[in-house]
Design an enzyme around this catalytic site. Structure first.
Site, PDB file in Angstrom:
ATOM      1  N   CYS A   1       0.134   8.176  -8.664  1.00 20.12           N
ATOM      2  CA  CYS A   1      -0.725   7.949 -10.016  1.00 20.12           C
ATOM      3  C   CYS A   1      -2.010   7.242  -9.322  1.00 20.12           C
ATOM      4  CB  CYS A   1      -0.314   7.376 -11.251  1.00 20.12           C
ATOM      5  SG  CYS A   1      -1.189   7.630 -12.619  1.00 20.12           S
TER       6      CYS A   1
ATOM      7  N   HIS B   1       4.170  10.870 -12.151  1.00 21.77           N
ATOM      8  CA  HIS B   1       5.191   9.678 -11.880  1.00 21.77           C
ATOM      9  C   HIS B   1       6.636  10.179 -11.610  1.00 21.77           C
ATOM     10  CE1 HIS B   1       2.829   6.081 -12.735  1.00 21.77           C
ATOM     11  NE2 HIS B   1       2.041   6.750 -13.575  1.00 21.77           N
TER      12      HIS B   1
ATOM     13  N   GLU C   1       9.047   8.684 -10.044  1.00 28.98           N
ATOM     14  CA  GLU C   1       9.968   7.674  -9.932  1.00 28.98           C
ATOM     15  C   GLU C   1      10.770   7.704 -11.470  1.00 28.98           C
ATOM     16  OE1 GLU C   1       6.387   5.714 -11.801  1.00 28.98           O
ATOM     17  OE2 GLU C   1       6.801   7.259 -10.258  1.00 28.98           O
TER      18      GLU C   1
END
Length: 244
Positions: free
Chosen positions: A110, A218, A220
């Site tokens: 990001c 994102h 993760e």
């Protein structure tokens, strides 16, 4: 057997009159599940310390967060830019450049992707809604935030024959999105590896480095829902092994 040490950038945030170094737990979890040892890197005014951290780590993750200060890429700040931290910007740019110089594997997420582009001489759209004609939302509306829906979701098209294309499991994937800025002028050392349906750059990679990838979403927070997002972190760690 020794494991790879992966540095993750953080920011200084205030809670109840005290300041803490902060980053989402999901970054460290993703690194651990991919087989690495995560360490959190705090920002410092002493930029010379960046070399010390680069010496400590085997790879670097540039995490998400606040807007990058427009003056750094030669533009005046628009009213839509409210949350920026030039102190963090300068620290992470210096950290990135030190890692980039020695070909350390780097993953930007990001804001981290945007920072890579700016550090290499590119620029950003300061606000997608104000500067671009894009029907697909990339930042959740205030109402959605109240309902604890942290991300917008939209489709991303992975470009064929890119490094990212070899890592992810599909050419068309749905990702989570939480940003109001995007790459405008692409740095010369980068190439685009993914775009949204309205043409926004969603991923980049280096032309001349072993592993330097930036993604606008994102991953993760997606590793438990789709294994191919875990591949990003696994490949970051595997690229360290290939250098040894």
């Amino acid at each position: 057997m020794p494991k790879e040490i992966i540095g993750i950038t953080s920011f200084c945030g205030k809670e109840k009159e005290k300041k803490y170094n902060k980053v989402r737990c999901s970054y460290a979890d993703a690194v651990y599940k991919a087989g690495g040892i995560p360490i959190i890197i705090p920002p410092f005014e002493n930029l010379k310390l960046s070399s010390k951290y680069v010496d400590l780590i085997d790879a670097l993750i540039l995490s998400g967060g606040s807007d990058i200060t427009p003056e750094i890429y030669g533009e005046s700040k628009l009213p839509q830019v409210e949350d920026n931290n030039v102190f963090r910007d300068k620290w992470e740019i210096e950290l990135f450049k030190k890692a980039y110089e020695i070909n350390l594997p780097i993953l930007g997420i990001c804001r981290g992707m945007q920072l890579i582009n700016v550090a290499l001489g590119g620029s950003l759209y300061q606000d997608i809604d104000f500067q671009l004609n894009c029907d697909s939302p990339h930042l959740p509306l205030e109402l959605k935030r109240k309902n604890n829906l942290e991300y917008e979701k939209h489709k991303v098209n992975i470009l064929k024959d890119t490094q990212l294309d070899k890592i992810l499991c599909s050419e068309n994937i749905h990702v989570n999105s939480h940003h109001h800025q995007a790459i405008k002028h692409l740095a010369d050392d980068l190439s685009i590896s993914a775009k949204s349906e309205c043409g926004i750059t969603e991923a980049v990679e280096a032309k001349s480095k072993d592993f330097l990838i930036g993604v606008q979403w994102h991953p993760e927070d997606l590793i438990d829902s789709l294994i191919c997002f875990n591949n990003l972190f696994s490949e970051l760690i595997n690229s360290v092994d290939k250098k040894k």
